[in-house]
Design a protein around this motif. Structure first.
Motif, short mmCIF file in Angstrom:
data_model
loop_
_atom_site.label_atom_id
_atom_site.label_comp_id
_atom_site.label_asym_id
_atom_site.label_seq_id
_atom_site.Cartn_x
_atom_site.Cartn_y
_atom_site.Cartn_z
N HIS A 39 39.83 59.55 26.04
CA HIS A 39 40.49 58.92 27.18
C HIS A 39 39.54 58.01 27.97
O HIS A 39 40.00 57.09 28.65
CB HIS A 39 41.12 59.98 28.08
N TYR A 40 38.26 58.26 27.86
CA TYR A 40 37.29 57.35 28.46
C TYR A 40 37.40 55.98 27.78
O TYR A 40 37.41 54.93 28.43
CB TYR A 40 35.87 57.90 28.31
N TRP A 41 37.50 56.01 26.44
CA TRP A 41 37.59 54.75 25.71
C TRP A 41 38.95 54.08 25.90
O TRP A 41 39.02 52.85 25.99
CB TRP A 41 37.32 55.01 24.22
N LEU A 42 40.00 54.88 25.96
CA LEU A 42 41.33 54.31 26.23
C LEU A 42 41.33 53.57 27.57
O LEU A 42 41.93 52.49 27.70
CB LEU A 42 42.39 55.41 26.25
N HIS A 43 40.64 54.18 28.56
CA HIS A 43 40.58 53.57 29.89
C HIS A 43 39.63 52.37 29.90
O HIS A 43 39.98 51.29 30.40
CB HIS A 43 40.12 54.62 30.90
N THR A 44 38.44 52.54 29.36
CA THR A 44 37.42 51.49 29.40
C THR A 44 37.85 50.24 28.63
O THR A 44 37.64 49.11 29.08
CB THR A 44 36.09 52.02 28.85
N LEU A 45 38.44 50.46 27.46
CA LEU A 45 38.87 49.33 26.62
C LEU A 45 40.28 48.87 26.95
O LEU A 45 40.81 47.99 26.27
CB LEU A 45 38.77 49.73 25.14
N ARG A 46 40.89 49.51 27.95
CA ARG A 46 42.23 49.16 28.44
C ARG A 46 43.31 49.33 27.35
O ARG A 46 44.36 48.69 27.38
CB ARG A 46 42.25 47.73 28.99
N LEU A 47 43.04 50.23 26.40
CA LEU A 47 44.04 50.49 25.36
C LEU A 47 45.25 51.21 25.92
O LEU A 47 46.35 51.11 25.37
CB LEU A 47 43.40 51.32 24.24
N ASP A 48 45.05 51.95 27.02
CA ASP A 48 46.15 52.65 27.67
C ASP A 48 47.22 51.69 28.20
O ASP A 48 48.33 52.11 28.52
CB ASP A 48 45.62 53.49 28.85
N ILE B 49 36.51 63.47 20.86
CA ILE B 49 35.23 63.01 21.40
C ILE B 49 34.64 61.94 20.48
O ILE B 49 34.53 62.15 19.27
CB ILE B 49 34.22 64.17 21.53
N ARG B 50 34.27 60.80 21.05
CA ARG B 50 33.57 59.74 20.32
C ARG B 50 32.34 59.33 21.11
O ARG B 50 32.44 59.04 22.30
CB ARG B 50 34.47 58.52 20.11
N ALA B 51 31.20 59.33 20.44
CA ALA B 51 29.94 58.93 21.08
C ALA B 51 29.70 59.74 22.36
O ALA B 51 29.23 59.20 23.36
CB ALA B 51 29.94 57.44 21.38
#
Length: 356
Positions: free
Chosen positions: A207-216, A200-202
């Motif tokens: 996985h929200y951040w992986l998806h939002t930042l397109r790191l996935d 969990i971050r912020a």
């Protein structure tokens, strides 16, 4: 293409993703699954397994994972989800059908099965997974205790009161070692310290951040520069277990000596069981005679498209095109990519060995 058929070897998450993509591209998918159900290896995983991605990031496009999107699905919930996907798939599916060999047949392929049935097809997608091909590193010496891969582990009950070593530094290794530590004296044997990543971050799951930042979607070439080893998602329970002493972490042992493991400092210690959580290799031995594999048995491919044969592709290989390639949330993207390449004939230029 000679016709619009495509044989998909394997009916787990990767095979189903391939079948949906083939159907949507106007091809005729024929799924060959070695097991009794089109759920892949999921029923064989250890009892306590849960996904490290929440339900909201664990479904196929157009088929969201049911229930609370913030919940982390269990093994049995994944099995039920795949059952429902297969039930809604308009495709020819053959269970209890194991592929034994694939050979070239003119411009297409001839697929042999253990039922002595042969199928002619224009294209083949290998989605047979890796669970039945677990990797155990070559360790010098012999071990007289219980030695197994995590593929054969189910629950901690039978290890109560024992001395257990879990070799590995990935998500499965820490999850299994953590639950074993509740009932047994457990050590994680690692080649490099575990790399914890906050789940969990912020206030948001990673996985929200992986998806939002397109790191996935980062390609393997970039991932190799950014990631050393395997990141382990942690809410804090695993790192706390190490800091509190509930769970021990040591440098990987160097050899076996009867009922002992010999640690890196040369000391031997008697242990009851060693469980390797050291990954898997693609189970594609049926391609050996085709000449599509390297000398270690790994597929010769670029982004899932064969480097040796036109209209031969792969799904479910780790880091095939991205960080999420062999996951529920990512395999559908890869399926769409390889199926479109096959359907449009765009895989031709990519399948010349050396064109990486």
């Amino acid at each position: 293409m000679r016709d619009n058929s495509v044989v998909i070897i394997g009916g787990g998450q990767s095979g189903l993703a391939g079948a949906f993509a083939a159907r949507d591209a106007g091809l005729r998918p024929v799924v060959l699954e070695a097991g009794e159900r089109t759920v892949g290896s999921w029923p064989e995983y250890y009892d306590s397994l849960t996904l490290f991605s929440p339900a909201g990031y664990s479904g196929f496009p157009g088929a969201p994972f049911p229930g609370d999107p913030d919940n982390y699905p269990t093994r049995d919930e994944v099995v039920a989800y795949l059952d429902r996907l297969a039930a809604g798939l308009d495709a020819e599916i053959h269970t209890n059908t194991r592929v034994t060999a694939v050979e070239k047949d003119g411009t297409g392929f001839l697929v042999h099965t253990d039922a002595d049935v042969q199928l002619q097809t224009s294209a083949v997608i290998c989605a047979s997974g890796s669970f039945t091909n677990p990797h155990i590193p070559d360790i010098p010496g012999e071990f007289t205790g219980r030695l197994l891969h995590v593929a054969g582990y189910r629950s901690p009950k039978q290890y109560a009161g024992q001395r257990v070593v879990v070799a590995g530094a990935g998500n499965s290794a820490i999850q299994v070692a953590y639950e074993l530590a509740e009932v047994a004296n457990t050590t994680l044997a690692v080649r490099r310290p575990i790399q914890f990543v906050p789940q969990i971050r912020a206030g948001r799951d990673m996985h929200y951040w992986l998806h939002t930042l397109r790191l996935d979607l980062l390609p393997p070439s970039v991932l190799k520069r950014l990631i050393r080893g395997t990141p382990v998602f942690d809410t804090g329970i695993y790192s706390n277990a190490l800091m509190s002493g509930l769970l021990d972490q040591r440098r990987m042992f160097t050899r076996f000596d009867g009922d002992q493991v010999v640690w890196a400092d040369g000391t031997g210690e008697r242990v009851d069981a060693v469980i390797f959580a050291t990954g898997y290799r693609p189970n594609v031995a049926y391609l050996t005679g085709l000449g599509a594999l390297d000398n270690t048995g790994m597929p010769l491919h670029k982004r899932g498209l064969s480097l040796t044969h036109e209209r031969l592709a792969y799904l479910g290989i780790e880091f095939q095109r991205s960080f999420s390639s062999n996951t529920l949330r990512g395999v559908a993207r890869d399926a769409k990519y390889v199926v479109r390449a096959i359907a449009d004939g765009r895989d031709t230029a990519r399948t010349r060995l050396g064109s990486v």
